[in-house]
Design a protein around this motif. Structure first.
Motif, PDB file in Angstrom:
ATOM      1  N   ALA A  24       0.834  -1.206   0.000  1.00 26.99           N
ATOM      2  CA  ALA A  24       0.000   0.000   0.000  1.00 26.99           C
ATOM      3  C   ALA A  24       0.867   1.253   0.000  1.00 26.99           C
ATOM      4  O   ALA A  24       0.598   2.209  -0.748  1.00 26.99           O
ATOM      5  CB  ALA A  24      -0.932  -0.001   1.207  1.00 26.99           C
ATOM      6  N   LEU A  25       1.915   1.259   0.800  1.00 28.45           N
ATOM      7  CA  LEU A  25       2.815   2.409   0.869  1.00 28.45           C
ATOM      8  C   LEU A  25       3.466   2.676  -0.487  1.00 28.45           C
ATOM      9  O   LEU A  25       3.611   3.824  -0.896  1.00 28.45           O
ATOM     10  CB  LEU A  25       3.892   2.170   1.936  1.00 28.45           C
ATOM     11  N   GLU A  26       3.814   1.641  -1.194  1.00 29.08           N
ATOM     12  CA  GLU A  26       4.486   1.815  -2.483  1.00 29.08           C
ATOM     13  C   GLU A  26       3.568   2.335  -3.583  1.00 29.08           C
ATOM     14  O   GLU A  26       4.041   2.676  -4.662  1.00 29.08           O
ATOM     15  CB  GLU A  26       5.138   0.496  -2.915  1.00 29.08           C
ATOM     16  N   GLN A  27       2.290   2.425  -3.320  1.00 27.79           N
ATOM     17  CA  GLN A  27       1.345   2.919  -4.320  1.00 27.79           C
ATOM     18  C   GLN A  27       1.145   4.430  -4.250  1.00 27.79           C
ATOM     19  O   GLN A  27       0.189   4.951  -4.820  1.00 27.79           O
ATOM     20  CB  GLN A  27      -0.003   2.193  -4.165  1.00 27.79           C
ATOM     21  N   ASN A  28       2.045   5.149  -3.592  1.00 25.38           N
ATOM     22  CA  ASN A  28       1.901   6.605  -3.501  1.00 25.38           C
ATOM     23  C   ASN A  28       2.152   7.251  -4.872  1.00 25.38           C
ATOM     24  O   ASN A  28       2.686   6.625  -5.781  1.00 25.38           O
ATOM     25  CB  ASN A  28       2.817   7.172  -2.412  1.00 25.38           C
ATOM     26  N   HIS A  29       1.764   8.514  -4.979  1.00 26.02           N
ATOM     27  CA  HIS A  29       1.855   9.229  -6.263  1.00 26.02           C
ATOM     28  C   HIS A  29       3.282   9.312  -6.795  1.00 26.02           C
ATOM     29  O   HIS A  29       3.517   9.182  -7.995  1.00 26.02           O
ATOM     30  CB  HIS A  29       1.261  10.639  -6.141  1.00 26.02           C
ATOM     31  N   PHE A  30       4.226   9.529  -5.905  1.00 28.15           N
ATOM     32  CA  PHE A  30       5.624   9.618  -6.333  1.00 28.15           C
ATOM     33  C   PHE A  30       6.077   8.305  -6.965  1.00 28.15           C
ATOM     34  O   PHE A  30       6.642   8.294  -8.056  1.00 28.15           O
ATOM     35  CB  PHE A  30       6.525   9.981  -5.147  1.00 28.15           C
ATOM     36  N   ASN A  31       5.844   7.190  -6.282  1.00 30.20           N
ATOM     37  CA  ASN A  31       6.274   5.893  -6.812  1.00 30.20           C
ATOM     38  C   ASN A  31       5.556   5.545  -8.108  1.00 30.20           C
ATOM     39  O   ASN A  31       6.146   4.929  -8.998  1.00 30.20           O
ATOM     40  CB  ASN A  31       6.068   4.782  -5.781  1.00 30.20           C
ATOM     41  N   GLN A  32       4.294   5.923  -8.221  1.00 32.57           N
ATOM     42  CA  GLN A  32       3.569   5.662  -9.470  1.00 32.57           C
ATOM     43  C   GLN A  32       4.174   6.451 -10.628  1.00 32.57           C
ATOM     44  O   GLN A  32       4.373   5.916 -11.714  1.00 32.57           O
ATOM     45  CB  GLN A  32       2.080   5.986  -9.294  1.00 32.57           C
ATOM     46  N   ALA A  33       4.462   7.724 -10.388  1.00 33.87           N
ATOM     47  CA  ALA A  33       5.087   8.545 -11.433  1.00 33.87           C
ATOM     48  C   ALA A  33       6.479   8.024 -11.766  1.00 33.87           C
ATOM     49  O   ALA A  33       6.872   7.963 -12.942  1.00 33.87           O
ATOM     50  CB  ALA A  33       5.154  10.002 -10.982  1.00 33.87           C
ATOM     51  N   LEU A  34       7.204   7.621 -10.756  1.00 33.87           N
ATOM     52  CA  LEU A  34       8.554   7.082 -10.955  1.00 33.87           C
ATOM     53  C   LEU A  34       8.498   5.819 -11.798  1.00 33.87           C
ATOM     54  O   LEU A  34       9.252   5.666 -12.770  1.00 33.87           O
ATOM     55  CB  LEU A  34       9.196   6.798  -9.596  1.00 33.87           C
ATOM     56  N   GLY A  35       7.588   4.917 -11.455  1.00 29.60           N
ATOM     57  CA  GLY A  35       7.439   3.664 -12.192  1.00 29.60           C
ATOM     58  C   GLY A  35       7.008   3.872 -13.633  1.00 29.60           C
ATOM     59  O   GLY A  35       7.383   3.106 -14.523  1.00 29.60           O
ATOM     60  N   ALA A  36       6.241   4.923 -13.856  1.00 28.32           N
ATOM     61  CA  ALA A  36       5.772   5.232 -15.205  1.00 28.32           C
ATOM     62  C   ALA A  36       6.808   6.026 -16.000  1.00 28.32           C
ATOM     63  O   ALA A  36       6.594   6.322 -17.176  1.00 28.32           O
ATOM     64  CB  ALA A  36       4.462   6.018 -15.137  1.00 28.32           C
ATOM     65  N   GLY A  37       7.920   6.368 -15.365  1.00 26.34           N
ATOM     66  CA  GLY A  37       8.955   7.146 -16.050  1.00 26.34           C
ATOM     67  C   GLY A  37       8.543   8.588 -16.257  1.00 26.34           C
ATOM     68  O   GLY A  37       9.036   9.250 -17.162  1.00 26.34           O
ATOM     69  N   GLN A  38       7.633   9.095 -15.422  1.00 31.98           N
ATOM     70  CA  GLN A  38       7.116  10.456 -15.586  1.00 31.98           C
ATOM     71  C   GLN A  38       7.289  11.296 -14.327  1.00 31.98           C
ATOM     72  O   GLN A  38       6.516  12.215 -14.085  1.00 31.98           O
ATOM     73  CB  GLN A  38       5.633  10.393 -15.969  1.00 31.98           C
ATOM     74  N   VAL A  39       8.284  10.995 -13.555  1.00 39.60           N
ATOM     75  CA  VAL A  39       8.496  11.722 -12.309  1.00 39.60           C
ATOM     76  C   VAL A  39       9.157  13.068 -12.592  1.00 39.60           C
ATOM     77  O   VAL A  39       9.980  13.192 -13.497  1.00 39.60           O
ATOM     78  CB  VAL A  39       9.327  10.884 -11.314  1.00 39.60           C
ATOM     79  N   SER A  40       8.750  14.067 -11.833  1.00 41.09           N
ATOM     80  CA  SER A  40       9.322  15.404 -11.989  1.00 41.09           C
ATOM     81  C   SER A  40      10.161  15.760 -10.763  1.00 41.09           C
ATOM     82  O   SER A  40      10.058  15.112  -9.709  1.00 41.09           O
ATOM     83  CB  SER A  40       8.197  16.439 -12.138  1.00 41.09           C
ATOM     84  N   ALA A  41      10.946  16.806 -10.901  1.00 45.36           N
ATOM     85  CA  ALA A  41      11.737  17.296  -9.765  1.00 45.36           C
ATOM     86  C   ALA A  41      10.803  17.763  -8.654  1.00 45.36           C
ATOM     87  O   ALA A  41      11.069  17.524  -7.472  1.00 45.36           O
ATOM     88  CB  ALA A  41      12.655  18.425 -10.211  1.00 45.36           C
ATOM     89  N   GLU A  42       9.679  18.390  -9.013  1.00 51.23           N
ATOM     90  CA  GLU A  42       8.728  18.874  -8.014  1.00 51.23           C
ATOM     91  C   GLU A  42       8.129  17.708  -7.229  1.00 51.23           C
ATOM     92  O   GLU A  42       7.988  17.787  -6.008  1.00 51.23           O
ATOM     93  CB  GLU A  42       7.609  19.697  -8.672  1.00 51.23           C
TER      94      GLU A  42
END
Length: 187
Positions: A24-42
């Protein structure tokens, strides 16, 4: 006694009984964006600020207890590393709802969660590098010492776990995952 290929009972219990909270913890927005290759600096800065808000009071609780030198507690403090990854004057609110860390088993359970996160940090470091995001000091953590520190922690945890305290260790780890999850998902 466990064979070399078999994990000690406490590690097996922690892995299996905390799995739903870890997932459940790994499903946060940051990890989802990271996994999708769409993470931003913000997004990275937001996530790091949230981690700081949890780690700073957690480490203050650790400092209220005595550990033998074998635990390398000073080396396990990592909140300060986050500051190198954030822009100056970033807001850093502290988590007001920490898990209880009054007993030795409670500390061991929380340590399991936060020490285990260093392994994930190694993966996150590589993903952030691919995305061209420089904020990687915290996730790089102890670098090539991450694995050995984790193994040493597991050895010490195994030595400290008894039939009488295993349930409290597992409960503390579960609650630590839950409290961290709630804090990270709090707007």
């Amino acid at each position: 006694m466990s064979s070399a290929s078999e994990s000690p009972v406490i590690l097996q219990r922690l892995r299996s009984e905390t799995r739903p909270y870890h997932d459940a913890l790994e499903q946060n927005h940051f990890n989802q964006a990271l996994g999708a290759g769409q993470v931003s600096a913000e997004q990275t800065h937001w996530f790091l600020a949230k981690l700081y808000g949890f780690l700073k009071p957690y480490e203050a609780h650790l400092d209220q207890h005595e550990f033998t030198p074998a635990w390398d507690i000073a080396q396990r403090h990592r909140a300060h590393l986050i500051l190198a990854d954030l822009p100056p004057n970033s807001p850093l609110p502290l988590c007001p709802d920490m898990p209880p860390l009054a007993t030795w088993p409670q500390l061991l359970g929380a340590l399991y969660v936060l020490e285990g996160s260093t392994l994930g940090g190694q993966v996150i470091t590589r993903q952030l590098a691919k995305a061209g995001i420089e904020s990687r000091t915290y996730f790089s953590g102890n670098g090539d010492q991450t694995g050995p520190l984790w193994k040493r922690f597991c050895q010490l945890l195994t030595e400290e776990a008894t039939d009488a305290n295993q349930a409290e260790i597992v409960d503390s780890a579960s609650l630590t995952f839950q409290k961290l999850h709630a804090w990270i998902n709090q707007p």
